[in-house]
Design a protein around this motif. Structure first.
Motif, PDB file in Angstrom:
ATOM      1  N   LYS A 364       0.819  -1.210   0.000  1.00  0.00           N
ATOM      2  CA  LYS A 364       0.000   0.000   0.000  1.00  0.00           C
ATOM      3  C   LYS A 364       0.852   1.258   0.000  1.00  0.00           C
ATOM      4  O   LYS A 364       0.695   2.136  -0.863  1.00  0.00           O
ATOM      5  CB  LYS A 364      -0.921  -0.015   1.225  1.00  0.00           C
ATOM      6  CG  LYS A 364      -1.714   1.274   1.405  1.00  0.00           C
ATOM      7  CD  LYS A 364      -2.538   1.231   2.687  1.00  0.00           C
ATOM      8  CE  LYS A 364      -3.249   2.577   2.924  1.00  0.00           C
ATOM      9  NZ  LYS A 364      -4.047   2.537   4.201  1.00  0.00           N
ATOM     10  N   TRP A 365       1.772   1.351   0.940  1.00  0.00           N
ATOM     11  CA  TRP A 365       2.516   2.598   1.098  1.00  0.00           C
ATOM     12  C   TRP A 365       3.668   2.713   0.110  1.00  0.00           C
ATOM     13  O   TRP A 365       4.122   3.835  -0.189  1.00  0.00           O
ATOM     14  CB  TRP A 365       2.992   2.749   2.526  1.00  0.00           C
ATOM     15  CG  TRP A 365       1.833   3.022   3.422  1.00  0.00           C
ATOM     16  CD1 TRP A 365       1.231   2.163   4.294  1.00  0.00           C
ATOM     17  CD2 TRP A 365       1.089   4.239   3.495  1.00  0.00           C
ATOM     18  NE1 TRP A 365       0.171   2.759   4.917  1.00  0.00           N
ATOM     19  CE2 TRP A 365       0.056   4.045   4.442  1.00  0.00           C
ATOM     20  CE3 TRP A 365       1.202   5.477   2.858  1.00  0.00           C
ATOM     21  CZ2 TRP A 365      -0.857   5.041   4.750  1.00  0.00           C
ATOM     22  CZ3 TRP A 365       0.293   6.472   3.172  1.00  0.00           C
ATOM     23  CH2 TRP A 365      -0.721   6.254   4.103  1.00  0.00           C
ATOM     24  N   ALA A 366       4.134   1.604  -0.417  1.00  0.00           N
ATOM     25  CA  ALA A 366       5.116   1.686  -1.495  1.00  0.00           C
ATOM     26  C   ALA A 366       4.487   2.339  -2.723  1.00  0.00           C
ATOM     27  O   ALA A 366       5.130   3.125  -3.436  1.00  0.00           O
ATOM     28  CB  ALA A 366       5.645   0.301  -1.839  1.00  0.00           C
ATOM     29  N   TRP A 367       3.212   2.016  -2.964  1.00  0.00           N
ATOM     30  CA  TRP A 367       2.522   2.617  -4.113  1.00  0.00           C
ATOM     31  C   TRP A 367       2.143   4.075  -3.839  1.00  0.00           C
ATOM     32  O   TRP A 367       2.372   4.950  -4.673  1.00  0.00           O
ATOM     33  CB  TRP A 367       1.284   1.810  -4.458  1.00  0.00           C
ATOM     34  CG  TRP A 367       0.479   2.426  -5.566  1.00  0.00           C
ATOM     35  CD1 TRP A 367      -0.705   3.087  -5.470  1.00  0.00           C
ATOM     36  CD2 TRP A 367       0.834   2.445  -6.955  1.00  0.00           C
ATOM     37  NE1 TRP A 367      -1.121   3.532  -6.691  1.00  0.00           N
ATOM     38  CE2 TRP A 367      -0.190   3.143  -7.635  1.00  0.00           C
ATOM     39  CE3 TRP A 367       1.905   1.949  -7.688  1.00  0.00           C
ATOM     40  CZ2 TRP A 367      -0.183   3.361  -9.006  1.00  0.00           C
ATOM     41  CZ3 TRP A 367       1.934   2.147  -9.063  1.00  0.00           C
ATOM     42  CH2 TRP A 367       0.912   2.843  -9.704  1.00  0.00           C
ATOM     43  N   LEU A 368       1.595   4.341  -2.656  1.00  0.00           N
ATOM     44  CA  LEU A 368       1.173   5.707  -2.341  1.00  0.00           C
ATOM     45  C   LEU A 368       2.363   6.665  -2.238  1.00  0.00           C
ATOM     46  O   LEU A 368       2.215   7.858  -2.502  1.00  0.00           O
ATOM     47  CB  LEU A 368       0.387   5.725  -1.024  1.00  0.00           C
ATOM     48  CG  LEU A 368      -0.974   5.020  -1.044  1.00  0.00           C
ATOM     49  CD1 LEU A 368      -1.618   5.058   0.333  1.00  0.00           C
ATOM     50  CD2 LEU A 368      -1.895   5.664  -2.079  1.00  0.00           C
ATOM     51  N   GLY A 369       3.513   6.141  -1.862  1.00  0.00           N
ATOM     52  CA  GLY A 369       4.692   7.005  -1.720  1.00  0.00           C
ATOM     53  C   GLY A 369       5.654   6.920  -2.885  1.00  0.00           C
ATOM     54  O   GLY A 369       6.803   7.338  -2.764  1.00  0.00           O
ATOM     55  N   ARG A 370       5.202   6.352  -4.011  1.00  0.00           N
ATOM     56  CA  ARG A 370       6.094   6.126  -5.153  1.00  0.00           C
ATOM     57  C   ARG A 370       6.846   7.411  -5.526  1.00  0.00           C
ATOM     58  O   ARG A 370       6.286   8.502  -5.535  1.00  0.00           O
ATOM     59  CB  ARG A 370       5.305   5.604  -6.352  1.00  0.00           C
ATOM     60  CG  ARG A 370       4.147   6.457  -6.787  1.00  0.00           C
ATOM     61  CD  ARG A 370       3.285   5.701  -7.788  1.00  0.00           C
ATOM     62  NE  ARG A 370       2.153   6.487  -8.269  1.00  0.00           N
ATOM     63  CZ  ARG A 370       1.001   6.621  -7.661  1.00  0.00           C
ATOM     64  NH1 ARG A 370       0.812   6.008  -6.495  1.00  0.00           N
ATOM     65  NH2 ARG A 370       0.023   7.345  -8.171  1.00  0.00           N
ATOM     66  N   ASP A 372       9.481   8.273  -3.765  1.00  0.00           N
ATOM     67  CA  ASP A 372      10.211   8.552  -2.531  1.00  0.00           C
ATOM     68  C   ASP A 372      11.127   7.357  -2.239  1.00  0.00           C
ATOM     69  O   ASP A 372      10.703   6.203  -2.343  1.00  0.00           O
ATOM     70  CB  ASP A 372       9.215   8.763  -1.394  1.00  0.00           C
ATOM     71  CG  ASP A 372       9.860   9.305  -0.123  1.00  0.00           C
ATOM     72  OD1 ASP A 372      10.908   8.772   0.275  1.00  0.00           O
ATOM     73  OD2 ASP A 372       9.296  10.236   0.476  1.00  0.00           O
ATOM     74  N   LEU A 373      12.359   7.626  -1.871  1.00  0.00           N
ATOM     75  CA  LEU A 373      13.296   6.533  -1.572  1.00  0.00           C
ATOM     76  C   LEU A 373      12.789   5.667  -0.427  1.00  0.00           C
ATOM     77  O   LEU A 373      13.009   4.451  -0.396  1.00  0.00           O
ATOM     78  CB  LEU A 373      14.677   7.104  -1.247  1.00  0.00           C
ATOM     79  CG  LEU A 373      15.790   6.091  -0.970  1.00  0.00           C
ATOM     80  CD1 LEU A 373      15.976   5.134  -2.135  1.00  0.00           C
ATOM     81  CD2 LEU A 373      17.102   6.804  -0.652  1.00  0.00           C
ATOM     82  N   ARG A 374      12.092   6.285   0.521  1.00  0.00           N
ATOM     83  CA  ARG A 374      11.532   5.498   1.631  1.00  0.00           C
ATOM     84  C   ARG A 374      10.515   4.483   1.117  1.00  0.00           C
ATOM     85  O   ARG A 374      10.453   3.349   1.605  1.00  0.00           O
ATOM     86  CB  ARG A 374      10.871   6.438   2.647  1.00  0.00           C
ATOM     87  CG  ARG A 374      11.851   7.302   3.405  1.00  0.00           C
ATOM     88  CD  ARG A 374      11.148   8.368   4.207  1.00  0.00           C
ATOM     89  NE  ARG A 374      10.445   9.314   3.347  1.00  0.00           N
ATOM     90  CZ  ARG A 374       9.894  10.457   3.775  1.00  0.00           C
ATOM     91  NH1 ARG A 374       9.963  10.769   5.062  1.00  0.00           N
ATOM     92  NH2 ARG A 374       9.273  11.258   2.942  1.00  0.00           N
ATOM     93  N   ALA A 375       9.726   4.877   0.122  1.00  0.00           N
ATOM     94  CA  ALA A 375       8.754   3.945  -0.460  1.00  0.00           C
ATOM     95  C   ALA A 375       9.452   2.791  -1.160  1.00  0.00           C
ATOM     96  O   ALA A 375       8.966   1.653  -1.141  1.00  0.00           O
ATOM     97  CB  ALA A 375       7.845   4.692  -1.438  1.00  0.00           C
ATOM     98  N   GLN A 376      10.590   3.079  -1.771  1.00  0.00           N
ATOM     99  CA  GLN A 376      11.356   2.024  -2.436  1.00  0.00           C
ATOM    100  C   GLN A 376      11.868   1.011  -1.416  1.00  0.00           C
ATOM    101  O   GLN A 376      11.845  -0.203  -1.655  1.00  0.00           O
ATOM    102  CB  GLN A 376      12.530   2.650  -3.203  1.00  0.00           C
ATOM    103  CG  GLN A 376      13.268   1.699  -4.106  1.00  0.00           C
ATOM    104  CD  GLN A 376      12.542   1.464  -5.417  1.00  0.00           C
ATOM    105  OE1 GLN A 376      11.580   2.136  -5.744  1.00  0.00           O
ATOM    106  NE2 GLN A 376      13.014   0.497  -6.174  1.00  0.00           N
ATOM    107  N   VAL A 377      12.327   1.494  -0.266  1.00  0.00           N
ATOM    108  CA  VAL A 377      12.788   0.593   0.794  1.00  0.00           C
ATOM    109  C   VAL A 377      11.609  -0.197   1.372  1.00  0.00           C
ATOM    110  O   VAL A 377      11.736  -1.377   1.698  1.00  0.00           O
ATOM    111  CB  VAL A 377      13.514   1.389   1.897  1.00  0.00           C
ATOM    112  CG1 VAL A 377      13.845   0.489   3.089  1.00  0.00           C
ATOM    113  CG2 VAL A 377      14.794   2.004   1.349  1.00  0.00           C
TER     114      VAL A 377
END
Length: 431
Positions: A364-370, A372-377
């Motif tokens: 969910k948050w990897a997609w919503l934060g795409r 952003d390096l944090r989302a990649q992690v």
């Protein structure tokens, strides 16, 4: 009271003192998170103490253990005690799972064994709670990831020595078994790959990523050699769905070339590992699962955590499942059947929730934060945890100490970075 108990008390009080000192000397705050990342790969056997122990037992826990990781968690807990409170990760389902683990003590034929394993689960979750609070500080995140990278590089040199100097066919590094080594590798290597896809990763992350591929192949673990590229593929194609960039294309080609080179070097061994796999091993897995089903039929609430090996040998389950000899003190190589047999249906439900909820959160948050390096992690952590969940069909090693620590480290990263993205906290460089 034995000397070991005095050592444990002294270590805990010493950790509390160090934690208080770190509040006023933040320039040294990088040390605990770096060590928490590094030490699982260095080897915890010599950095742990068991005031009560049964070293010959073949269950997932062999004593009332305290490791250096637990002491470092106390250091961070005290150092960040006066910071604003943070919601603990997966609090409801994890507390439910821990309660099932602890209450299994009442149903266990060997209650001390159940206590040891429940205690280990509690320690690992404590680490996640502490890290989730500490990871709001980008210094903690930066040095935790660096510690994981240095640990992976360190264990790779140990593995190369075992393979090419000592002549071992299947290497195990600083772990007891190649499967545990492989799981530890694929739990952390996707992080370095995810960072490389977003920006120049630097020599440390690049070297750690290369080392991960080498160790995964040298382990010659069939499960690891399937899960490792699968997790990397999930990270890569997940990143491409956000945005296709020249950098990602170049990194993808470079990764394929490097992985192809490593596999070509060990191709004969890899093929032989799959084609010559003993049929007896598969039959043994089936027998252990049959024994688990027999235990579940007799005790739907479970036989007690960490009791499988003892009950299998001490009752007639080994005989009924046609398990003989040394195997009659073994464990079923399936984390879900092991949980069912020991904790019953309620234990399995709570365990599955604890296992899969962070994966769903990561997606969910990897997609919503795409972008952003944090989302990649976060995506890398979710892919690694999904690989671990799939691998659980073939292994029980998620209940071992190091994989459990690494699981909760990833949960803490996912939970902390997700919250930052949700609250639109400005990105600060952490890796």
């Amino acid at each position: 009271m034995s000397t070991k108990w005095f050592i444990v008390y002294a270590a805990v009080f010493g950790a509390m003192y160090i934690g208080k000192r770190l509040r006023y000397k933040p320039k040294y705050m990088f040390i605990p998170p770096f060590l928490i990342g590094f030490l699982p790969f260095y080897g915890l056997e010599g950095l742990a103490i068991n005031p009560i122990t049964e070293p010959s037992y073949r269950g997932d826990s062999r004593g009332f253990e305290v490791t250096i990781i637990d002491i470092l968690a106390v250091v961070l807990a005290v150092a960040f005690a006066k910071k604003p409170k943070v919601k603990a990760p997966l609090f409801g389902v994890t507390v439910a799972y821990l309660l099932v683990c602890w209450f299994s003590w009442f149903m266990a034929a060997y209650s001390d064994y159940a206590l040891w394993s429940a205690w280990k689960s509690l320690r690992a979750y404590f680490l996640a709670v502490v890290l989730t609070k500490a990871l709001r500080d980008t210094v903690i995140a930066r040095w935790l990831i660096r510690g994981l990278a240095v640990g992976l590089i360190y264990v790779t040199f140990i593995c190369l020595k075992q393979r090419y100097v000592e002549g071992l066919h299947q290497i195990y590094g600083t772990f007891h078994h190649q499967n545990t080594l492989g799981m530890a590798v694929y739990l952390v290597a996707p992080i370095f790959f995810s960072i490389m896809l977003m920006r120049p990763a630097g020599p440390l992350n690049s070297l750690a990523l290369g080392c991960g591929a080498v160790v995964a192949v040298l382990s010659l673990s069939r499960g690891v050699m399937m899960v490792y590229p699968a997790t990397m593929g999930m990270v890569y194609f997940g990143s491409l769905t956000w945005k296709i960039t020249p950098r990602k294309i170049m990194v993808g080609f470079a990764a394929l070339i490097c992985l192809g080179g490593v596999m070509a070097k060990s191709l004969d061994s890899i093929v032989a590992r799959f084609t010559n796999a003993p049929k007896a091993s598969e039959r043994a897995r089936e027998r252990f699962e049959h024994a688990s089903a027999l235990m579940l039929d007799d005790k739907p609430m479970g036989i007690g955590m960490n009791n499988f090996s003892a009950v299998l040998e001490g009752s007639n389950y080994a005989y009924r499942a046609n398990i003989r000899g040394y195997d009659s003190t073994g464990l079923v190589h399936n984390i879900y059947w092991l949980t069912l047999a020991e904790l019953g249906y309620l234990g399995l439900i709570t365990y599955v929730l604890v296992t899969f909820l962070p994966i769903l959160m990561a997606l969910k948050w990897a997609w919503l934060g795409r972008g952003d390096l944090r989302a990649q992690v976060i995506l890398a952590g979710g892919a690694a945890l999904l690989g671990m969940a799939i691998h659980g069909k073939l292994e029980w090693i998620a209940r071992q100490t190091v994989p459990m620590y690494l699981f909760w480290i990833l949960v803490a990263l996912i939970f902390s970075f997700s919250r930052q993205i949700k609250r639109k906290v400005p990105f600060q460089e952490f890796a």
